[in-house]
Design an enzyme around this catalytic site. Structure first.
Site, PDB file in Angstrom:
ATOM      1  N   LEU A  47      -4.350  -5.569  -4.620  1.00  0.00           N
ATOM      2  CA  LEU A  47      -3.313  -4.552  -4.564  1.00  0.00           C
ATOM      3  C   LEU A  47      -1.982  -5.172  -4.131  1.00  0.00           C
ATOM      4  O   LEU A  47      -1.901  -5.807  -3.099  1.00  0.00           O
ATOM      5  CB  LEU A  47      -3.736  -3.465  -3.563  1.00  0.00           C
ATOM      6  CG  LEU A  47      -2.725  -2.345  -3.336  1.00  0.00           C
ATOM      7  CD1 LEU A  47      -2.521  -1.534  -4.599  1.00  0.00           C
ATOM      8  CD2 LEU A  47      -3.175  -1.464  -2.190  1.00  0.00           C
ATOM      9  N   ASP A  48      -0.963  -4.929  -4.911  1.00  0.00           N
ATOM     10  CA  ASP A  48       0.389  -5.376  -4.579  1.00  0.00           C
ATOM     11  C   ASP A  48       0.449  -6.882  -4.328  1.00  0.00           C
ATOM     12  O   ASP A  48       1.222  -7.358  -3.512  1.00  0.00           O
ATOM     13  CB  ASP A  48       0.920  -4.626  -3.346  1.00  0.00           C
ATOM     14  CG  ASP A  48       0.907  -3.124  -3.549  1.00  0.00           C
ATOM     15  OD1 ASP A  48       0.962  -2.688  -4.709  1.00  0.00           O
ATOM     16  OD2 ASP A  48       0.847  -2.402  -2.546  1.00  0.00           O
ATOM     17  N   GLU A  49      -0.381  -7.639  -5.035  1.00  0.00           N
ATOM     18  CA  GLU A  49      -0.472  -9.059  -4.720  1.00  0.00           C
ATOM     19  C   GLU A  49      -0.155  -9.986  -5.890  1.00  0.00           C
ATOM     20  O   GLU A  49      -0.214 -11.183  -5.746  1.00  0.00           O
ATOM     21  CB  GLU A  49      -1.886  -9.395  -4.213  1.00  0.00           C
ATOM     22  CG  GLU A  49      -2.155  -8.988  -2.783  1.00  0.00           C
ATOM     23  CD  GLU A  49      -1.446  -9.862  -1.772  1.00  0.00           C
ATOM     24  OE1 GLU A  49      -0.916 -10.930  -2.135  1.00  0.00           O
ATOM     25  OE2 GLU A  49      -1.408  -9.471  -0.603  1.00  0.00           O
ATOM     26  N   GLY A  75       0.790  -1.222   0.000  1.00  0.00           N
ATOM     27  CA  GLY A  75       0.000   0.000   0.000  1.00  0.00           C
ATOM     28  C   GLY A  75       0.819   1.266   0.000  1.00  0.00           C
ATOM     29  O   GLY A  75       1.945   1.294  -0.488  1.00  0.00           O
TER      30      GLY A  75
END
Lengths: 287, 287, 287, 287
Positions: free
Chosen positions: B231-233, B205
């Site tokens: 997100l960011d995964e 994040g």
């Protein structure tokens, strides 16, 4: 007829078309299951392949398998120049040589005590008796072979007599601080592994941390390599480094460097003992 | 009939006996020379293989080759579940998305200007116009698509209209600081690459360097990954790190971290653009 | 009156003008020679200073020195909020807690045996008896305090009774795999050091290598930190990392990670035992 | 009378008691606020101190301050041998020399364009005209000074004439591939910074990546250093490394190494341009 389930096939020689196809085909037809296959072709056209396979329920004759691999090579292959080796996966028998420093030896002993070395330490040989108490804790024979009052050749002969008892497959120089003569080294071709306390080829020879301090480098390192007849010149198996700064004295660097040395040596031994290292001139190919 | 000399064959599917043998055999019989072959079998039994070969004087029909590979699989192979892809080695067409920071974009532009990117930058799209002068120096179209006064969906639609002009194979988020909706991401499955300024999964994040400072970590990092809907995964392609200490503020870490970010992004792009990355669930297999 | 020659003065409190000048002046007037001085001011204005000095031929009264340092602060200094601590350089007394894994413990024992730990290991406490033979080799008391059939509190009470024998200054959790209750931790504020087998804050909690494998990270790590009441959340003292790739299983990562864990723990202990670590909120300041 | 708010005071000379106390006292009495103070005493007893301070509302006369620092040293200090330098924090004026490779130059240009270099690039000088288009994009003068048909001395004289236009404080050799004569170097004592594409002192001289490949090292690196009269022998400012393996050709290593070179050079320049580097014999002390 082998009873071991896992095996490593090592092949090297001049590259030509169809070599991977040939080997995977022979193993396939024998019902042998490839777990891992890795190959490399050098810029000069030398082919190296390491094939790890398991026999499972299949039975096979190692000699017959090697014979078939050698004699059914595809057209264009240079049969004379190609080498095959077939090893069952098993622990190697080693003797460790040390002088006064304990850190690499201690690392090997702890790993050995907990079955993490992929090798059996048959004995430890040293030109000092300082590390005898440590070795004694682990129930391993310790041979104190002093160099005092002996010529280099006499000392090496005394060591060779001790080694003859154990017939090790590999000698591990775990901070053995004496230069070995070509006469000695030649008896163990590609079977002596040394840890040098610098990032070779920087700081060959004595007192590398002193040299590193004086040169003002910002990174120090350690190098595990095979020993050949040139000092600190054999094929490099593994290296690692650590940042330092101007505040660290040569003694500080030596202290910090020990952590790098022992881990690099252990990593290199793991590669060698698992038959993952080919030697090609002065380079080590790790597959 | 292809005229390109070098090709990459990508294969993945459930493992079974003889797959390497099969592929190397088909290529061998077509007179195609394997330059490099690498394969991996996951613990769950998925087989991945990347075979780089050159056709030399041989000519071949890609469709026919793929057909033969698919239809002559060895007994036991799950033909339905096995995928083959055959790509000529060539540059990928990309569009780069940025916000305000120049360091990753600058890195890509310099590489592109000297033909080191393995890709053609068709255009740069940004929600700010700050980087227009930089992009202008390199003669690449710059599209300023402001998000001001637009809903997220409206903004993404505007971007999609711009992208439609270029039909890029990959989108590179070179510090594009807005979260993309699933609707957008789904239009580019496994074709969006992002650089995140932390060592994921740490500090997901916003403001990862601020988070890193407050947590007092001794190492910061950056992560290049495919974008999926979390997100960011998405699957991680490349990561690298850098030592920090308590003296560095969050701003210092951000400055130092930029050097890591841009190099990690470039390395990841090189892997993707050379067809070296397979996606397996949430993991990237790099062969 | 102290007879030790080397001392460490630790000072922390709100920054104000002239603090370095004050301390160096007091030491100068007492004929004490500063060997190393390092100071840090945090972004929020907290001042930390570590001054290592030697008394040489000078004699001094520690209490009087501290009294003078505290009562002659320059104008503007917040005397109430400033802390001074004065420690002679000496080994710390520690107890090591372990569960089943030997690698960190083995590292500490070898260092201890060769006087490289900056600490005296008074005893080893474990909830299993697996590591008793290893500890026995080094002639250190081993206390097997099983958790079987006990509540968490009963088990901790049993451990506390054992610790009461030794009155350690620090507890080292060298892969002690049970979560400690706040009641236990509160008895050793900032005196418990743990090694966690991940690059915190990534992969908090159980099975970090399994988590790392599943997330597909390209780098693994280890973190040495003080223990406070939140799991894996105390101030970080040291971290290090190691590259991994998709070929490594969670078990492989665990094996490789052990080398990182034991070195990071040793490095962190060296910092703590040499009075180089200040705790500031959830951050460790290393001077 | 200076109007700049931040200043760096650099002091070096033989160590003696009370030097820190002296400097902090003088600054304290002048109402100057120390932001950061760092000092180092070498094993041979040389004292180095860097003091960053801000004047705030206080006004001071640099010459008078230096005079007071020099003339009121504590008893026992060797006034003759102690050097003080006082610099306002400001950008340095530099000229960059290059040959054909763009990666280091590109890095510097991008940083310069976004005001991240702590320096002003007055001009770029090259013995080839390949990089003229790149430099042109950034509006910086480019001087093509060919070495063709000139002796080494004639070529250097031509470069010196160009440099005379700009009077740079530092010369940055951003992959300038010609050896400089002592006559040239002596005109810029400790003011020439070079990036060498190896982990010095390994692989001095030409083609270090070729040497690295042939030696079979497992790690490559880059070194930023001051230039003195011995090739690749001046004080090292910064170094970094990158893992390689046997699969990488010398050309691959050169490609990968470029990323290390440009970052190491940038980091070294940041240190030098912020007055953080002392030269002590052949070592660089970074405070």
């Amino acid at each position: 007829m082998t009873v071991s389930d896992k095996h490593v096939l090592l092949m090297d020689g001049p590259d030509s078309k169809g070599l991977i196809y040939h080997v995977t085909g022979v193993l396939f037809r024998h019902g042998l299951n490839i777990i891992h296959n890795d190959e490399y072709v050098s810029p000069s056209g030398q082919f190296f392949m390491r094939t790890e396979f398991e026999s499972g329920n299949a039975t096979f004759d190692s000699e017959a398998l090697l014979h078939e691999l050698r004699t059914t090579l595809p057209e264009g292959a240079n049969q004379e120049a190609i080498t095959f080796r077939l090893n069952p996966k098993r622990k190697k028998n080693i003797v460790v040589l040390v002088t006064k420093e304990h850190h690499c030896l201690g690392e090997l002993l702890i790993r050995y005590a907990f079955d993490e070395l992929d090798a059996t330490i048959l004995a430890v040989v040293s030109n000092y008796n300082l590390l005898q108490p440590l070795v004694g804790k682990f129930g391993i024979p310790f041979h104190y072979v002093s160099h005092e009052g002996k010529t280099r050749e006499e000392h090496e002969q005394a060591i060779l007599r001790t080694l003859a008892i154990y017939e090790p497959e590999y000698l591990v120089l775990a901070k053995y601080m004496r230069v070995l003569t070509p006469g000695f080294v030649n008896q163990f071709p590609n079977r002596i592994i040394n840890i040098h306390h610098s990032f070779l080829p920087a700081f060959i020879g004595a007192n590398p941390y002193r040299q590193a301090y004086e040169r003002g480098v910002k990174i120090i390192g350690a190098t595990a390599h095979f020993v050949n007849n040139d000092l600190d010149e054999g094929p490099i198996i593994a290296q690692d480094v650590k940042e330092v700064n101007h505040r660290q004295t040569a003694a500080d660097m030596a202290t910090e460097g020990k952590d790098v040395e022992k881990i690099v040596l252990s990593q290199a031994l793991k590669l060698v003992f698992n038959d993952r290292v080919f030697i090609s001139g002065n380079r080590a190919i790790v597959l």
